[in-house]
Design a protein around this motif. Structure first.
Motif: not given
Lengths: 189, 202
Positions: B145-157
């Protein structure tokens, strides 16, 4: 202009004295330091004295904790005739002019009642590892831009490891919360 | 074109960023070359009779990881650098470029993550999206079992490209389970690392 007054916790901060008392203070610092930490205490004290003597800061405070190998300096400048900025952008502009960093300052508003403003954390380029694609800064600098009775007070915390910075920021913020402006008062009284 | 050249090419023109790592963590290139000395040291600690088999398994795992990194446009992997197996902390964080499908934007991708994955803003400014990404897999007959999260950030330009982080925390193998506090602390640590990202000024 009224003087900036503040109440540093003596268990945390030492107020670095003016030039006339510098030699005695420096000797006491060395004498009181544990043998193993004497060089580090001497270096931190010398840097703090230089900041106190060479600039027109309102005050310089020093935090020395040899057991935790923690040395931090807080430089306080109450600006005459300069109103505090009324936006995060204004505060960021001051912070980025004081601490050069290729990465933008991150502002966080604070409100201690009579004292409001922004805390800006900046990543230090000096000592950063990694490369141009992914840089891994090792230390951070902190700048507070505060409004104390409409007067702009800028507080700069020396470069620290991120975890140490988080600890010292809480001490710095307790001090900033005590800021007041009083006619004829003595700084640091 | 070599794998490394492909990886460098895929990131060309993208802005650099800085990230604060906790004490004792390290960044590994997408070709995992910097892992080599550490893996060699770990293998060298094993009984001589087992080394050849383990080395063969490790080489296969590295090859699979390199192929996956190339496919997923991986930039760096971040993890604690403990050499001693007793100090091993079961967490890693992988940064990669995420490109919106042709004709779409990163905003569309974000809207999809909110609608379909329950993504929520991590920061007060709402620039970082975070969603749960727990996994369960069968490995050699055992349940992992692997817990975890995804994260998304905008890239400038770059309106069609995002910077994605994926955390993985080994929650349990069969009946051996990481303490809830440990998992929560590692999760908060990954949040803090992602929240520390700053884009280099152009």
């Amino acid at each position: 202009m009224g003087e900036l007054i503040f109440r540093p916790d003596p268990a945390v901060w030492q107020v670095v004295p003016p030039a006339a008392e510098a030699a005695d203070w420096y000797e006491r610092q060395i004498a009181q330091a544990p043998a193993a930490a004497r060089d580090a205490v001497a270096a931190a004290s010398a840097l703090a004295l230089r900041a106190r003597v060479d600039t027109e800061l309102s005050a310089v405070l020093l935090l020395i904790d040899p057991d935790a190998e923690l040395y931090a300096m807080l430089a306080i400048a109450a600006l005459d005739g300069v109103p505090a900025p009324d936006s995060a952008e204004g505060a960021v502009g001051i912070a980025e002019a004081l601490v050069r960093s290729p990465w933008p300052a991150e502002p966080l508003a604070f409100d201690f009642g009579a004292v409001t403003g922004w805390r800006m954390t900046l990543l230090d380029e000096a000592g950063a590892e990694g490369d141009a694609q992914v840089a891994l800064p090792q230390t951070v600098s902190t700048v507070y831009v505060a409004d104390a009775r409409r007067r702009c007070v800028v507080v700069t915390l020396s470069s620290l490891l991120p975890l140490a910075a988080a600890v010292v920021q809480t001490h710095a913020e307790r001090l900033i919360a005590s800021f007041d402006i009083a006619e004829g008062a003595t700084p640091g009284a | 074109m070599s794998l490394r050249a492909e990886l460098v090419e895929s990131g060309r023109g993208m802005p650099g960023f800085a990230v604060l790592l906790p004490d004792g963590w390290e960044a590994t290139d997408a070709d995992f070359g910097s892992l080599r000395p550490r893996l060699d040291a770990v293998v060298a600690q094993l009984p001589a009779a087992n080394r050849a088999v383990v080395r063969e398994r490790v080489e296969a795992m590295l090859a699979a990881a390199r192929a996956e990194a190339a496919r997923a446009d991986v930039i760096r992997a971040f993890a604690p650098a403990a050499l001693d197996p007793q100090d091993y902390v079961p967490v890693n964080l992988v940064a990669s470029w995420l490109r919106a499908p042709a004709g779409g934007s990163l905003q569309d991708l974000g809207a999809g993550l909110i609608a379909n994955r329950g993504a929520l803003p991590l920061d007060p400014g709402g620039t970082i999206l975070r969603w749960s990404a727990d996994q369960e897999a069968t490995v050699e007959g055992g349940q992992v079992q692997v817990a975890g999260s995804g994260y998304l950030l905008p890239v400038p330009g770059h309106p069609t490209v995002g910077l994605m982080f994926r955390s993985q925390i080994l929650r349990g193998v069969d009946d051996a389970v990481l303490a809830a506090d440990g998992e929560k602390n590692l999760s908060l640590l990954c949040d803090a690392i992602v929240a520390s990202v700053r884009w280099r000024r152009g």
